[in-house]
Design a protein around this motif. Structure first.
Motif, PDB file in Angstrom:
ATOM      1  N   LEU A   2       4.450  10.305  -3.415  1.00  0.00           N
ATOM      2  CA  LEU A   2       4.402   8.999  -4.087  1.00  0.00           C
ATOM      3  C   LEU A   2       5.166   8.984  -5.404  1.00  0.00           C
ATOM      4  CD1 LEU A   2       0.650   7.998  -3.521  1.00  0.00           C
ATOM      5  CD2 LEU A   2       2.667   7.177  -2.271  1.00  0.00           C
ATOM      6  N   ALA A   3       6.072   9.938  -5.577  1.00  0.00           N
ATOM      7  CA  ALA A   3       6.785  10.067  -6.852  1.00  0.00           C
ATOM      8  C   ALA A   3       8.247   9.651  -6.774  1.00  0.00           C
ATOM      9  CB  ALA A   3       6.675  11.502  -7.362  1.00  0.00           C
ATOM     10  N   GLY A   4       8.631   8.920  -5.723  1.00  0.00           N
ATOM     11  CA  GLY A   4      10.003   8.449  -5.586  1.00  0.00           C
ATOM     12  C   GLY A   4      10.825   9.327  -4.667  1.00  0.00           C
ATOM     13  N   LYS A   5      11.826   8.708  -4.035  1.00  0.00           N
ATOM     14  CA  LYS A   5      12.640   9.454  -3.063  1.00  0.00           C
ATOM     15  C   LYS A   5      13.771  10.234  -3.722  1.00  0.00           C
ATOM     16  CE  LYS A   5      15.944   5.789  -1.730  1.00  0.00           C
ATOM     17  NZ  LYS A   5      15.535   4.751  -2.695  1.00  0.00           N
TER      18      LYS A   5
ATOM     19  N   THR B 230      10.841  -8.416  -7.114  1.00  0.00           N
ATOM     20  CA  THR B 230      12.156  -7.834  -6.830  1.00  0.00           C
ATOM     21  C   THR B 230      12.070  -6.674  -5.835  1.00  0.00           C
ATOM     22  OG1 THR B 230      12.954  -8.440  -9.032  1.00  0.00           O
ATOM     23  CG2 THR B 230      14.154  -6.697  -7.897  1.00  0.00           C
ATOM     24  N   ASN B 231      10.943  -5.980  -5.852  1.00  0.00           N
ATOM     25  CA  ASN B 231      10.806  -4.763  -5.049  1.00  0.00           C
ATOM     26  C   ASN B 231       9.913  -4.953  -3.816  1.00  0.00           C
ATOM     27  OD1 ASN B 231      12.226  -2.308  -6.430  1.00  0.00           O
ATOM     28  ND2 ASN B 231      11.320  -3.479  -8.105  1.00  0.00           N
ATOM     29  N   GLY B 232       9.850  -6.173  -3.327  1.00  0.00           N
ATOM     30  CA  GLY B 232       9.200  -6.416  -2.052  1.00  0.00           C
ATOM     31  C   GLY B 232       7.710  -6.142  -2.011  1.00  0.00           C
ATOM     32  N   GLY B 233       7.025  -6.438  -3.108  1.00  0.00           N
ATOM     33  CA  GLY B 233       5.574  -6.289  -3.122  1.00  0.00           C
ATOM     34  C   GLY B 233       5.067  -5.002  -3.732  1.00  0.00           C
ATOM     35  N   TRP B 234       5.995  -4.201  -4.280  1.00  0.00           N
ATOM     36  CA  TRP B 234       5.626  -2.946  -4.945  1.00  0.00           C
ATOM     37  C   TRP B 234       6.410  -2.850  -6.248  1.00  0.00           C
ATOM     38  CZ3 TRP B 234       1.750  -0.931  -2.151  1.00  0.00           C
ATOM     39  CH2 TRP B 234       1.721  -1.192  -0.783  1.00  0.00           C
ATOM     40  N   PHE B 235       6.075  -1.888  -7.098  1.00  0.00           N
ATOM     41  CA  PHE B 235       6.776  -1.767  -8.370  1.00  0.00           C
ATOM     42  C   PHE B 235       8.174  -1.175  -8.241  1.00  0.00           C
ATOM     43  CE2 PHE B 235       2.614  -1.905 -10.853  1.00  0.00           C
ATOM     44  CZ  PHE B 235       2.923  -3.102 -11.488  1.00  0.00           C
TER      45      PHE B 235
ATOM     46  N   GLY C 174      10.554  -0.700  -3.086  1.00  0.00           N
ATOM     47  CA  GLY C 174      10.084  -1.392  -1.893  1.00  0.00           C
ATOM     48  C   GLY C 174       9.004  -0.663  -1.120  1.00  0.00           C
ATOM     49  N   THR C 175       8.337   0.301  -1.764  1.00  0.00           N
ATOM     50  CA  THR C 175       7.295   1.061  -1.076  1.00  0.00           C
ATOM     51  C   THR C 175       6.250   1.540  -2.080  1.00  0.00           C
ATOM     52  OG1 THR C 175       6.916   2.841   0.525  1.00  0.00           O
ATOM     53  CG2 THR C 175       8.434   3.321  -1.281  1.00  0.00           C
ATOM     54  N   LEU C 176       5.124   1.985  -1.560  1.00  0.00           N
ATOM     55  CA  LEU C 176       4.024   2.441  -2.411  1.00  0.00           C
ATOM     56  C   LEU C 176       4.428   3.641  -3.253  1.00  0.00           C
ATOM     57  CD1 LEU C 176       0.901   2.243  -3.021  1.00  0.00           C
ATOM     58  CD2 LEU C 176       0.605   3.933  -1.195  1.00  0.00           C
ATOM     59  N   SER C 177       4.057   3.606  -4.535  1.00  0.00           N
ATOM     60  CA  SER C 177       4.240   4.746  -5.427  1.00  0.00           C
ATOM     61  C   SER C 177       2.990   4.902  -6.282  1.00  0.00           C
ATOM     62  CB  SER C 177       5.470   4.561  -6.328  1.00  0.00           C
ATOM     63  OG  SER C 177       5.200   3.615  -7.359  1.00  0.00           O
ATOM     64  N   TRP C 178       2.968   5.960  -7.069  1.00  0.00           N
ATOM     65  CA  TRP C 178       1.774   6.163  -7.901  1.00  0.00           C
ATOM     66  C   TRP C 178       1.679   5.142  -9.032  1.00  0.00           C
ATOM     67  CZ3 TRP C 178       1.343   8.406 -13.008  1.00  0.00           C
ATOM     68  CH2 TRP C 178       2.521   8.912 -13.566  1.00  0.00           C
ATOM     69  N   ALA C 179       2.774   4.462  -9.356  1.00  0.00           N
ATOM     70  CA  ALA C 179       2.698   3.373 -10.337  1.00  0.00           C
ATOM     71  C   ALA C 179       1.809   2.245  -9.810  1.00  0.00           C
ATOM     72  CB  ALA C 179       4.090   2.846 -10.650  1.00  0.00           C
TER      73      ALA C 179
END
Length: 203
Positions: free
Chosen positions: A77-80, A139-144, A147-152
């Motif tokens: 969950l820390a980014g790709k 801007t990010n499609g429902g996430w911070f 476009g996907t779930l992260s720990w933020a």
């Protein structure tokens, strides 16, 4: 499989993002909740005399954001990439800025000073932050981020009850994208399961 033990007060507060992350990772963890009257006896045994503290295989570590970032890396969950990790870290720091400003007002002991802080906080600071966070989610499609779930996302929603407790108002009520973010996070199966079974506290 590592063993996890989380120690904090019997509230959501700063530990709830860690509980969300451990739940998301589907790992068993000991959720130790220390009453305030017992804290003075326990404090000397904690790193820097602070909570929350996470023990991983018996090794203790403090600092809630550092713990959350570590778990986020463990659970994807820390980014790709490094840039997404940076965006997530920046978002987390921004959320923490907002919480800190609200806490500064909430815990102000001087009533006169607290009253002078009220209008700038509620009329200017909080809307300033929320408007921009709301736009970021849009801007990010429902996430911070990305476009996907992260720990933020987990951190913001996990701390929302604490923020609402301090402000005594649902601060995201007028922000549709943040409300959607909340729905998105609470609909994650592991988070839904944790929220259903966690101890009931107002903050």
């Amino acid at each position: 499989m590592a063993s996890y033990k989380l120690t904090y007060f019997p509230i959501k507060g700063l530990a709830e993002p860690i509980r969300f992350l451990l739940s998301y990772g589907s790992v068993e963890f000991e959720d130790v909740r220390v009453n305030r009257e017992d804290w003075p006896k326990l404090k000397p045994s904690m790193p820097f005399g602070q909570m929350p503290v996470l023990e991983v295989d018996g090794k203790k570590i403090n600092q809630s954001q550092a713990i959350s970032r570590y778990l986020a890396k463990q659970f994807g969950l820390a980014g790709k990439d490094d840039w997404e990790a940076l965006e997530i870290d920046a978002t987390v720091a921004t959320i923490d800025d907002l919480r800190t400003k609200i806490a500064s007002w909430f815990y102000e002991g001087n009533i006169a000073v607290k009253q002078t802080k009220y209008e700038p906080l509620f009329k200017e600071t909080i809307p300033y932050f929320l408007k921009r966070l709301d736009a970021q989610v849009k801007t990010n499609g429902g996430w911070f981020v990305g476009g996907t779930l992260s720990w933020a996302d987990l951190l913001f929603i996990a701390q929302l009850d604490y923020i609402i407790y301090m402000t005594n108002v649902d601060i995201i009520d007028k922000y549709d994208n943040l409300k959607q973010l909340k729905a998105n996070v609470l609909n994650v199966s592991q988070i839904k399961s944790w929220v259903a079974k966690r101890p009931k506290t107002d903050h």
